[in-house]
Design a protein around this motif. Structure first.
Motif, PDB file in Angstrom:
ATOM      1  N   HIS A   1       0.800  -1.227   0.000  1.00 53.51           N
ATOM      2  CA  HIS A   1       0.000   0.000   0.000  1.00 53.51           C
ATOM      3  C   HIS A   1       0.827   1.268   0.000  1.00 53.51           C
TER       4      HIS A   1
ATOM      5  N   GLU B   1      -5.584   0.240  -5.869  1.00 51.57           N
ATOM      6  CA  GLU B   1      -5.907   1.608  -5.458  1.00 51.57           C
ATOM      7  C   GLU B   1      -6.976   1.599  -4.358  1.00 51.57           C
TER       8      GLU B   1
ATOM      9  N   ARG C   1      -5.427   0.395  -1.076  1.00 48.39           N
ATOM     10  CA  ARG C   1      -4.522   1.414  -0.502  1.00 48.39           C
ATOM     11  C   ARG C   1      -5.308   2.514   0.188  1.00 48.39           C
ATOM     12  N   THR C   2      -6.268   3.072  -0.535  1.00 46.87           N
ATOM     13  CA  THR C   2      -7.046   4.186   0.000  1.00 46.87           C
ATOM     14  C   THR C   2      -7.794   3.750   1.249  1.00 46.87           C
ATOM     15  N   ARG C   3      -8.399   2.592   1.162  1.00 45.30           N
ATOM     16  CA  ARG C   3      -9.217   2.123   2.263  1.00 45.30           C
ATOM     17  C   ARG C   3      -8.376   1.866   3.518  1.00 45.30           C
TER      18      ARG C   3
ATOM     19  N   ARG D   1      -5.555   3.261   4.335  1.00 49.14           N
ATOM     20  CA  ARG D   1      -5.120   4.541   4.890  1.00 49.14           C
ATOM     21  C   ARG D   1      -6.277   5.211   5.647  1.00 49.14           C
ATOM     22  N   THR D   2      -7.443   5.264   5.011  1.00 49.04           N
ATOM     23  CA  THR D   2      -8.607   5.912   5.647  1.00 49.04           C
ATOM     24  C   THR D   2      -8.982   5.213   6.947  1.00 49.04           C
TER      25      THR D   2
END
Lengths: 475, 475
Positions: free
Chosen positions: B263, B364, B367-369, B371-372
């Motif tokens: 990630h 993607e 990764r975003t999930r 981090r959030t």
């Protein structure tokens, strides 16, 4: 650092033996590679793998059932039903849709015990077969019967003083798994003279012998139809075996993977142990194993099967669930293969006629071939072969002369392994020597499958080899 | 007869624990069934299974890779290429044809070690990844990484005085398998304060402790990227770990199934242990495990994976072969899944654009999930959560008040299991308590996957629950 050596490994591992894919099968693979070279100097032009019941293997002629594969193709890529609307029969599309709704993606782990919906179908199949109820909660889908057998043996054995009663000859999965888990093999002999029948007395004697040796027998393995023998039990013997399990508090492990491979249905039918246990209202804990690898399905590569537990407590079922959950789930391709096996097309379904034709052909070919092969093998000097009423194999007995036995021992081989190696070297036919399945002291056998096409050429090679062997080493 | 009881079974079985599919997961399944009734009285409208890395599960949103499934559909029913000629991309048809020529029917048993042609593709993948040679003869295809891990542990352990070094926290397959085979768990702790880093000193201390207790350490398990931690090892630590294995004659078991789930690729990259061992010309026996269940493939249900043995003698490789041959072969659906994973479409192939888009999206989204979710969990009072650079999970630490701990103990639960049960009862979200993976005395964690869609709603539920829990039991 000290190198990793065989001596530093778990000593049980060295005790494991599995002849079906042992020395001969490995050598056969080497020959197969060698044949790809033009200048190979081999006295045959193909390798015939008669060592393993692998019906869809290259060079054999049992095709997959079209219905099974059409459903599976749609499960792989569900969009196909719309992209190629006229290619699939309506019942196939409906089946795939139904399974997809239950399963979702076949790329996801399922319930560790197997998809609940498919277990319901299995329970229905068992009820229809036996006329007694079956509980989907007592059914575990597996990656082939072997995975289930191995799990159950590992759970039942308390090393080092417990054992399991194993028929001789047997399918070597049993002894291999016992060796791995430090269980004791408690052999009982089947009777070749009466068509490899099972004698309750010989099992009882094996139990008593175990007791005197301080070994606790935990379970009785019955393979019905037999492997490698092809023998079928009659119901009265089955009742006696169930009573024997009651008397000695044995779990009955019933390997019934060949239940659909019946060659003499007019005289030899299959009765499940589930039915016998239900009919006699016996309290015997029974595990019965079935598989999609055999029968008309022959889908070995999918790795699918199931076992049903009867008379098991919820507590023990929960332990089995825990153990299978560590392995996450059986392959979905195998699970949907089980669904196709237990819910084939019915009369009136669009796929039915083709399914009927395909399965009738498989049965007919196997019946004819088994009969022809056993008759021709029986006609050879020094060979006697029970005409198997079930399964996929013949297990002829061969008489080997003193000089053949001496030559074998000089080569460091068991006499039947020596015979089988010479057979492979000369003809490219790979069989498994009887020493891999077990046999009485001083007797010699080999197991071969009845799956090879071109029975004339195939048996012709066996006959020529056998006659040549006798010329070399005497009768 | 005496009934079959838990006490009469192999006592190792009762020692096995596997929390990922344990009490919580079983309760979640009960809720899922209950939700199908209109009058269910549950405070949530769906069960969210965050307990297991199962990307294609119903309710999650990772779709299968189209290329993989198109190839698989053609392998199921090869005639489809002719019946629906315009439906499949040309490279898919070519790939399926190539595989069919090598394999024949996917309904046949393959070589027990896996189809030789696919093992060649795996070796090429490893060479391309690492820049060092790989031998197809040293690669074993498996039914998922778990099957391989279980086999290797069963071979390495000599009961009762040998053990294996296991990271804490760990994926519970390791302790479960050790319990089954009477091996000793030799725990070493990862350091949460430094992003769950691996300390060579703490492993060395665990080895020395084992020696004083008369236990022989046989192997070191490293999970990289970590599970449940998501941590990634840097190369210098890997070199030290290899040297440590040399010093103490340990087999290195490298669980690298999350190697494609990265990630923070700009700061955290993956280096295989195969590369480190090759680069340092180390004699350490290494087994590295990979799987099609994770990464962008996410094909859990196929049961596919492989392990590669480095610095293993031919004699030991032959023993491994013998052991896998008893199980006949890994599922063909998994084997062809491995082929698709190691040989994806290349630029210029007809399938390439779609494959690129699908895999980019999966990376993607994850990764975003991740981090959030980690940011929002970190913002909660009494929660700290390492922002995982790899794998599919977060492993937040939760502070539980004395009153929460008392309430848990009164309910007969570990405090983190109590927290997770209340979370499930209130929100339908199923996570796994840290006690299932191991943690320091007096610390509490849970593992949840980053695979659930609707991250706002999902994390919102976690936040609301956590705040309510603190209100009930204090901070």
């Amino acid at each position: 650092m000290r190198p990793l050596t065989v001596e530093s490994l778990n000593p049980s591992i060295s005790q494991v033996q599995y002849a079906v894919r042992g020395e001969l099968a490995i050598k056969a693979e080497v020959y197969r590679e060698q044949l790809k070279q033009t200048d190979n100097n081999l006295p045959f032009d193909k390798v015939i793998s008669s060592n393993i019941g692998n019906p869809q293997q290259k060079g054999l002629d049992q095709p997959p059932i079209t219905f099974t594969r059409q459903v599976a193709a749609l499960m792989e890529w569900p969009m196909l039903a719309d992209l190629a609307p006229n290619v699939f029969p309506r019942d196939v599309v409906a089946r795939a849709k139904e399974l997809s709704e239950e399963i979702g993606s076949i790329g996801a782990y399922s319930h560790s015990q197997g998809v609940p919906f498919i277990r319901k179908s299995v329970a229905q199949f068992i009820e229809d077969r036996d006329g007694f109820p079956s509980d989907p909660g007592h059914i575990f889908l597996t990656g082939g019967a072997s995975a289930g057998v191995s799990l159950l043996i590992s759970m039942l054995i308390t090393p080092p003083t417990s054992g399991i009663l194993i028929p001789i000859p047997q399918y070597p999965l049993y002894t291999a798994t016992l060796a791995q888990h430090n269980g004791v093999v408690l052999p009982y002999h089947l009777d070749e003279a009466s068509g490899w029948s099972t004698s309750v007395e010989s099992i009882e004697a094996a139990v008593e012998k175990a007791h005197t040796e301080g070994i606790t027998p935990k379970a009785l393995v019955i393979i019905n139809p037999g492997n490698p023998t092809g023998a079928l039990l009659d119901e009265s013997t089955q009742v006696k075996l169930v009573h024997l399990c009651e008397k000695y508090s044995l779990v009955l492990l019933a390997d019934e993977v060949y239940q659909a491979n019946l060659h003499q249905p007019e005289s030899h039918s299959f009765t499940s142990f589930k039915k016998v246990v239900a009919q006699t209202r016996s309290p015997v804990p029974l595990v019965s194993f079935h598989s999609i690898s055999k029968g008309v399905s022959g889908e070995c590569g999918r790795r699918g099967g199931y076992f049903e537990c009867t008379n098991f407590s919820e507590e023990i079922l929960a332990l089995i669930y825990k153990m299978v959950s560590v392995g996450l789930c059986p392959p979905l391709s195998g699970q949907i293969g089980v669904d196709s096996m237990v819910r084939p097309p019915k009369p009136g379904d669009e796929s039915y006629e083709l399914w009927k034709k395909e399965t009738d052909t498989i049965h007919e070919v196997l019946r004819t071939r088994t009969r022809t092969m056993s008759a021709r093998l029986n006609a050879l000097p020094g060979v006697s072969c029970v005409d198997s009423p079930g399964a996929l194999y013949l297990y002829p007995q061969i008489q080997l002369s003193k000089s053949a036995q001496d030559a074998a021992r000089a080569a460091g081989k068991e006499p039947d392994a020596f015979y089988a190696l010479e057979l492979l070297d000369e003809t490219g036919i790979c069989v498994v020597p009887g020493s891999g399945f077990g046999q009485k002291e001083g007797e010699w056998h080999y197991r071969l499958t009845c799956l090879c096409p071109g029975v004339d050429e195939y048996v012709g090679k066996l006959e020529n080899f056998h006659r040549g062997f006798i010329e070399r080493y005497g009768a």
